[in-house]
Design a protein around this motif. Structure first.
Motif, short mmCIF file in Angstrom:
data_model
loop_
_atom_site.label_atom_id
_atom_site.label_comp_id
_atom_site.label_asym_id
_atom_site.label_seq_id
_atom_site.Cartn_x
_atom_site.Cartn_y
_atom_site.Cartn_z
N LEU A 152 0.82 -1.20 0.00
CA LEU A 152 0.00 0.00 0.00
C LEU A 152 0.85 1.25 0.00
O LEU A 152 1.91 1.30 0.62
CB LEU A 152 -0.94 -0.01 1.21
N GLY A 153 0.36 2.27 -0.71
CA GLY A 153 1.06 3.54 -0.79
C GLY A 153 0.36 4.61 0.01
O GLY A 153 -0.69 4.38 0.61
N PRO A 154 0.91 5.83 0.00
CA PRO A 154 0.31 6.93 0.77
C PRO A 154 -1.07 7.33 0.28
O PRO A 154 -1.84 7.95 1.02
CB PRO A 154 1.32 8.08 0.59
N GLN A 155 -1.42 6.96 -0.95
CA GLN A 155 -2.74 7.27 -1.49
C GLN A 155 -3.80 6.27 -1.05
O GLN A 155 -4.99 6.45 -1.31
CB GLN A 155 -2.70 7.33 -3.04
N ASP A 156 -3.39 5.20 -0.36
CA ASP A 156 -4.28 4.12 0.04
C ASP A 156 -4.63 4.23 1.52
O ASP A 156 -4.01 5.00 2.26
CB ASP A 156 -3.61 2.77 -0.22
N VAL A 157 -5.61 3.44 1.94
CA VAL A 157 -6.01 3.40 3.35
C VAL A 157 -5.98 1.94 3.81
O VAL A 157 -6.56 1.07 3.16
CB VAL A 157 -7.43 3.97 3.56
N HIS A 158 -5.32 1.71 4.94
CA HIS A 158 -5.21 0.37 5.50
C HIS A 158 -6.00 0.30 6.81
O HIS A 158 -5.71 1.04 7.75
CB HIS A 158 -3.75 0.02 5.75
N LEU A 159 -7.00 -0.57 6.85
CA LEU A 159 -7.80 -0.79 8.05
C LEU A 159 -7.47 -2.20 8.56
O LEU A 159 -8.07 -3.18 8.14
CB LEU A 159 -9.28 -0.66 7.72
#
Length: 197
Positions: free
Chosen positions: A156-163
């Motif tokens: 995942l990159g900074p443009q993504d969201v990890h939950l």
């Protein structure tokens, strides 16, 4: 331990994981809602995928978007990538199970769309390839995982969201994933209807 005590322990355990998740995930959950709302408001769509119980959750989430959640509104653009058995079996047979979501993201994804992946372990090869395909298409990714995120986290990159649910048990992770998906539906509806107070 008698059976009633065992069942009570499930409720207590679930409450504990939900409380930890609330503390860790409320802020990134809000970011995920804003990301998806932005995509939908700009004629984009949401693609979702997972395996097993996570596939069922992906399908449930998309049904809430295309149908409705708790309030009447226009249908929202979403596709559950795990529902077309002809595509799944053709791609799985011709290219391998690892490709079943990657090829669909390549065919259907557009810049600005959002890919929602669900993986309790964060180690599903077909989901990881879908993330790579989404990035190739300039899409954002919202990843719902558990167990410290597995191999999905580093993709995942900074443009993504990890939950990432702070637990290791599949059932607890899936329970919180269901809560997160319902919260996303509510948040998207609230932004669409101007009801964010």
């Amino acid at each position: 331990m008698n059976l009633t005590s065992r069942m009570t322990a499930h409720f207590r355990d679930a409450i504990g994981v939900i409380e930890l998740s609330m503390s860790d995930l409320a802020e990134p959950l809000s970011a995920a809602v804003e990301l998806m709302f932005s995509a939908l408001a700009n004629n984009g769509k949401i693609l979702a995928c997972g395996n097993g119980g996570s596939a069922a959750d992906a399908q449930h989430f998309i049904a809430e978007l295309v149908g409705r959640f708790e309030r009447e509104r226009l249908p929202l653009a979403g596709i559950a990538l795990n529902t077309d058995t002809a595509i799944l079996t053709a791609v799985g047979n011709d290219y391998g199970f690892e490709e079943i979501y990657q090829r669909q993201v390549g065919a259907l994804g557009q810049p600005g769309d959002v890919l929602v992946i669900l993986s309790t372990s964060g180690n599903s090869p077909n989901v990881m390839r879908a993330i790579e395909a989404a990035h190739d298409r300039d899409m954002h990714v919202v990843a719902l995982t558990g167990r410290n995120g597995g191999q999905v986290g580093p993709l995942l990159g900074p443009q993504d969201v990890h939950l990432c649910v702070p637990d290791d048990r599949t059932m607890r992770i899936q329970e919180v994933h269901g809560l997160l998906l319902h919260a996303m539906c509510d948040g998207i509806d609230a932004l669409l209807l101007g009801d964010t107070e």
